[in-house]
Write a protein that holds these residues in place. Structure first.
Motif, PDB file in Angstrom:
ATOM      1  N   HIS A   1       0.864  -1.177   0.000  1.00 13.55           N
ATOM      2  CA  HIS A   1       0.000   0.000   0.000  1.00 13.55           C
ATOM      3  C   HIS A   1       0.896   1.221   0.000  1.00 13.55           C
ATOM      4  O   HIS A   1       0.567   2.270   0.532  1.00 13.55           O
TER       5      HIS A   1
ATOM      6  N   TRP B   1      -6.493   4.463   4.858  1.00 10.38           N
ATOM      7  CA  TRP B   1      -7.492   4.648   5.922  1.00 10.38           C
ATOM      8  C   TRP B   1      -7.550   6.118   6.362  1.00 10.38           C
ATOM      9  O   TRP B   1      -7.580   6.998   5.528  1.00 10.38           O
TER      10      TRP B   1
ATOM     11  N   ASN C   1      -6.047   4.513  -0.442  1.00 11.93           N
ATOM     12  CA  ASN C   1      -6.784   3.276  -0.186  1.00 11.93           C
ATOM     13  C   ASN C   1      -7.797   3.429   0.944  1.00 11.93           C
ATOM     14  O   ASN C   1      -7.423   3.791   2.062  1.00 11.93           O
ATOM     15  N   GLU C   2      -9.054   3.172   0.634  1.00 11.22           N
ATOM     16  CA  GLU C   2     -10.141   3.070   1.625  1.00 11.22           C
ATOM     17  C   GLU C   2     -10.183   4.239   2.591  1.00 11.22           C
ATOM     18  O   GLU C   2     -10.146   4.051   3.805  1.00 11.22           O
TER      19      GLU C   2
ATOM     20  N   ASN D   1     -12.836  -1.632  -3.077  1.00 13.83           N
ATOM     21  CA  ASN D   1     -12.551  -2.804  -2.244  1.00 13.83           C
ATOM     22  C   ASN D   1     -13.869  -3.279  -1.641  1.00 13.83           C
ATOM     23  O   ASN D   1     -14.665  -2.468  -1.174  1.00 13.83           O
TER      24      ASN D   1
ATOM     25  N   TYR E   1     -15.554  -6.960   0.547  1.00 13.03           N
ATOM     26  CA  TYR E   1     -15.254  -8.296   1.084  1.00 13.03           C
ATOM     27  C   TYR E   1     -16.545  -9.076   1.310  1.00 13.03           C
ATOM     28  O   TYR E   1     -16.770  -9.601   2.393  1.00 13.03           O
TER      29      TYR E   1
ATOM     30  N   TYR F   1     -16.128 -10.144   5.443  1.00 13.17           N
ATOM     31  CA  TYR F   1     -16.585  -9.207   6.475  1.00 13.17           C
ATOM     32  C   TYR F   1     -18.111  -9.095   6.458  1.00 13.17           C
ATOM     33  O   TYR F   1     -18.728  -8.843   7.489  1.00 13.17           O
TER      34      TYR F   1
ATOM     35  N   TRP G   1      -7.282  -9.865  -2.793  1.00 14.19           N
ATOM     36  CA  TRP G   1      -6.397  -9.647  -1.652  1.00 14.19           C
ATOM     37  C   TRP G   1      -6.062 -10.997  -1.065  1.00 14.19           C
ATOM     38  O   TRP G   1      -6.914 -11.596  -0.475  1.00 14.19           O
TER      39      TRP G   1
ATOM     40  N   ARG H   1      -3.565  -8.534  13.670  1.00 12.12           N
ATOM     41  CA  ARG H   1      -4.238  -9.830  13.421  1.00 12.12           C
ATOM     42  C   ARG H   1      -3.806 -10.817  14.488  1.00 12.12           C
ATOM     43  O   ARG H   1      -2.743 -11.420  14.396  1.00 12.12           O
TER      44      ARG H   1
ATOM     45  N   ASN I   1      -1.874 -11.438   8.599  1.00 10.98           N
ATOM     46  CA  ASN I   1      -3.113 -11.389   7.836  1.00 10.98           C
ATOM     47  C   ASN I   1      -3.067 -12.618   6.923  1.00 10.98           C
ATOM     48  O   ASN I   1      -2.131 -12.773   6.127  1.00 10.98           O
TER      49      ASN I   1
ATOM     50  N   LYS J   1      -5.070 -13.707   4.468  1.00 11.95           N
ATOM     51  CA  LYS J   1      -5.895 -13.738   3.253  1.00 11.95           C
ATOM     52  C   LYS J   1      -5.066 -14.114   2.030  1.00 11.95           C
ATOM     53  O   LYS J   1      -5.554 -14.040   0.895  1.00 11.95           O
TER      54      LYS J   1
HETATM   55  C1  GCB Z   1      -8.589  -3.831   3.248  1.00 16.20           C
HETATM   56  C2  GCB Z   1      -7.299  -3.083   3.265  1.00 16.20           C
HETATM   57  C3  GCB Z   1      -6.117  -4.010   3.399  1.00 16.20           C
HETATM   58  C4  GCB Z   1      -6.410  -5.021   4.494  1.00 16.20           C
HETATM   59  C5  GCB Z   1      -7.585  -5.852   4.050  1.00 16.20           C
HETATM   60  C6  GCB Z   1      -8.033  -6.886   5.084  1.00 16.20           C
HETATM   61  O1  GCB Z   1      -9.588  -3.382   2.770  1.00 16.20           O
HETATM   62  O2  GCB Z   1      -7.154  -2.253   2.160  1.00 16.20           O
HETATM   63  O3  GCB Z   1      -4.973  -3.278   3.680  1.00 16.20           O
HETATM   64  O4  GCB Z   1      -5.314  -5.811   4.783  1.00 16.20           O
HETATM   65  O5  GCB Z   1      -8.679  -5.020   3.812  1.00 16.20           O
HETATM   66  O6  GCB Z   1      -7.458  -7.949   5.140  1.00 16.20           O
HETATM   67  O7  GCB Z   1      -8.970  -6.593   5.815  1.00 16.20           O
END
Ligand code: GCB
Length: 587
Positions: A350, A376, A413-414, A468, A470, A474, A541, A551, A560, A562
């Motif tokens: 990022h 963010w 980003n976001e 973005n 999910y 989420y 992602w 995390r 993380n 993912k």
């Molecule tokens: C997002 C972010 C990313 C996070 C990802 C997540 O939207 O842009 O930096 O790591 O989600 O895993 O929640």
């Protein structure tokens, strides 16, 4: 008594770093390095965490202090104290005690210098130092840089002796007004994370060289721009494989020329690069440059006039051994794994990754989305923060201007859709447009979950609308994505810049069970089903699991998860193959 007061000054002074709080070094400090002889200062340095900033408070970066009788005064730190560390590297990985360390670290290295050519000028270049960096040579303060992922240079001419002591203090403490700000989802590796090098140049030298295809739809013109420092009024540009040699007259240190030429075009299928060189006065530089045109037409993205679908994946810059400092082998592995997955594009999240990544992507043929860490919540109201973000963007654009692989500059980003953020990010987008007519601008936006539509006001200023989401993770419903695509009426290319699901490699269960390979694979199946044919680019992602202190659950254990591949970069999860099958069958 007076002397005693002076002695205690550092204990009582709140603004102890005021002297070193100079205006940050900016993008204009950079010198063009292509084709130059790099004298590497990488290797073993000494380093010492300094969490209380004692070295700055007590001014211990200078020579040993003596009293009026010449007697040495006891000191808490002197040049060369500390433990061995390999540079590039991160203090956080140098010793397990420092894993989560955030604060100042002092780095030292001695080096010798002998003049090679009369009148030569010497620059020191830092590939990146995270986050605030102060540089001293032989006890003298030279300057301060902020921003942890872009290069900067400082002139050393006239300051070097035969034996030199280089001391660098890098502080990775997070704070709200920085870019990125306090809260983010990746590991805060501090220190000299990229190479440190010396460059010698003649008294008058080439400061910058831009080479690109003119995006006029003819594929018949190459533009070259040159900037010099010093008294030179003419330069020569050469592209031997095209039989081109042209003089450029310089005025005020700048010159530009458009050459008639029809080069073989660069693309992921044909990553063709030309050797380009420029000569001015006693100086000469060179670069390997690909020529391509990227533009949009309504909802389409066109590479060299042909519609393309960006088969992408997101990727952090991280090595299990070296943290943010990767070897070329590790970078090649990322690019090759992405190719094996069927990708033609990578989103380098990022923050700016190493320049080696874009050079290798040029050679291997992978299109890149490059990004600055406007992530963010940022202090959008703060003019200093905007200057900082703008400078990081300029440093990145200046560094990678000649890289054909880079097709998108992303300005964030976001971020929350507020007026101050719109103003801040619109300015960044206009900096991109002004500086660079050969790329597209985007940003990863959020969807509005009340209206279930993409209605971010930033959509008006970007060339590609990216978002973005999910759904399936989420938000457990898979249908959300379909609703958003149904409700969003956009007249520009639309891309999914992130989606995915957490998954601990080797953890199996039903497709409803969180953190299983089956569930992650199911999320990918739905995402592909609902988005195929409705978007112009897909960047799930993420390629690899990555370290992130936020995390903390037992599946995540500080990572993380993912990733489509686990953090050892070896084990591929089921979803890897779901995406691979899609990309292999998708035109
Ligand atoms: C997002 C972010 C990313 C996070 C990802 C997540 O939207 O842009 O930096 O790591 O989600 O895993 O929640």
């Amino acid at each position: 008594m007076e002397n005693m007061e002076k002695y205690y000054e550092h204990l009582h002074l709140r603004t102890y770093d005021a002297k070193l709080h100079t205006a940050p070094i900016g993008a204009e400090s950079l010198i063009f390095t292509g084709g130059r002889n790099e004298e590497s200062l990488d290797g073993m340095w000494k380093c010492m965490p300094d969490v209380f900033d004692t070295i700055i408070r007590k001014e211990l970066y200078g020579p040993v202090k003596r009293d009026t009788n010449g007697m040495e005064i006891p000191t808490d730190y002197a040049f060369g104290d500390g433990f061995d560390i390999a540079i590039p590297g991160s203090v956080n990985l140098a010793d397990p005690h420092f894993y989560l360390y955030e604060g100042s670290t002092v780095y030292t290295r001695a080096f010798t210098y002998y003049e090679e050519k009369k009148g030569e000028r010497v620059f020191i270049r830092f590939g990146a130092a995270n986050y605030e960096c102060r540089v001293f040579i032989n006890g003298e303060y030279l300057g301060r840089h902020i921003g942890g992922f872009t290069p900067f240079a400082i002139e050393l001419t006239g300051k070097l002796k035969e034996k030199n002591e280089l001391l660098v203090i890098v502080n990775n403490r997070r704070s709200f007004e920085q870019v990125p700000s306090e809260n983010y989802d990746w590991f805060n590796y501090g220190g000299l994370t990229r190479s440190v090098s010396l460059y010698r140049v003649p008294e008058s030298f080439i400061k910058d060289l831009h080479v690109s295809l003119v995006p006029d739809g003819t594929y018949g013109h190459i533009k070259t721009g040159i900037e010099v420092d010093g008294k030179i009024d003419e330069a020569v540009i050469r592209i031997p494989a095209l039989g081109l040699e042209k003089k450029i007259s310089l005025a005020g240190g700048h010159g530009e020329v458009i050459l008639d030429a029809s080069p073989e075009l660069w693309s992921p299928d044909n990553p063709f690069l030309y050797e380009v060189s420029a000569e001015a006065g006693d100086d000469k530089v060179s670069d390997k440059v690909g020529f391509r045109e990227i533009r949009t037409d309504g909802k389409k993205i066109l590479l060299n006039g042909k519609e393309i679908f960006l088969k992408g994946i997101c990727c952090h810059e991280e090595s299990s051994k070296g943290g943010r400092s990767l070897s070329d082998e590790e970078r090649m592995m990322i690019l090759r794994t992405a190719k094996e997955l069927g990708c033609n594009a990578l989103r380098l999240t990022h923050y700016p990754h190493s320049e080696r990544m874009s050079q290798l992507a040029d050679e291997l043929g992978i299109m890149l989305w490059e990004e600055i860490p406007v992530y963010w919540l940022i202090d959008f109201e703060n003019p200093e923060t905007l200057l900082n973000a703008s400078n990081q963007l300029k440093e990145l654009m200046r560094r990678d201007y000649n890289r054909a692989s880079v097709i998108i500059w992303s300005v964030g980003n976001e971020n929350p859709d507020t007026d101050s953020r719109l103003n801040f990010m619109s300015k960044l987008a206009s900096i991109c447009k002004e500086y660079d007519k050969t790329r597209l601008v985007s940003a990863a936006c959020l969807v509005n979950i009340d209206s279930m539509a993409i209605c971010d006001r930033l959509c008006d200023v970007v060339d590609i609308i990216s978002f973005n989401q999910y759904y399936g993770w989420y938000f457990r419903s898979y249908d959300g994505l379909k609703q958003i695509l149904d409700n969003s009426h956009v007249d520009k290319p639309l891309m999914i810049s992130e989606t995915g699901a957490g998954c601990d490699y080797g953890h199996h269960g039903t497709a409803e069970e969180l953190f299983t390979e089956e569930h992650q694979a199911r999320v990918y199946e739905y995402q592909i089903r609902y988005s195929d044919g409705r978007i112009q680019g897909f960047f799930p992602w993420i390629l690899y699991d990555f370290r992130s202190p936020i995390r903390m659950n037992p599946y995540q254990t500080g990572c993380n998860r993912k990733g489509l591949v686990s953090d050892d970069k070896v084990h591929r999860k089921k979803a890897f193959y779901v995406l691979q099958e899609y990309y292999r069958s998708r035109k």
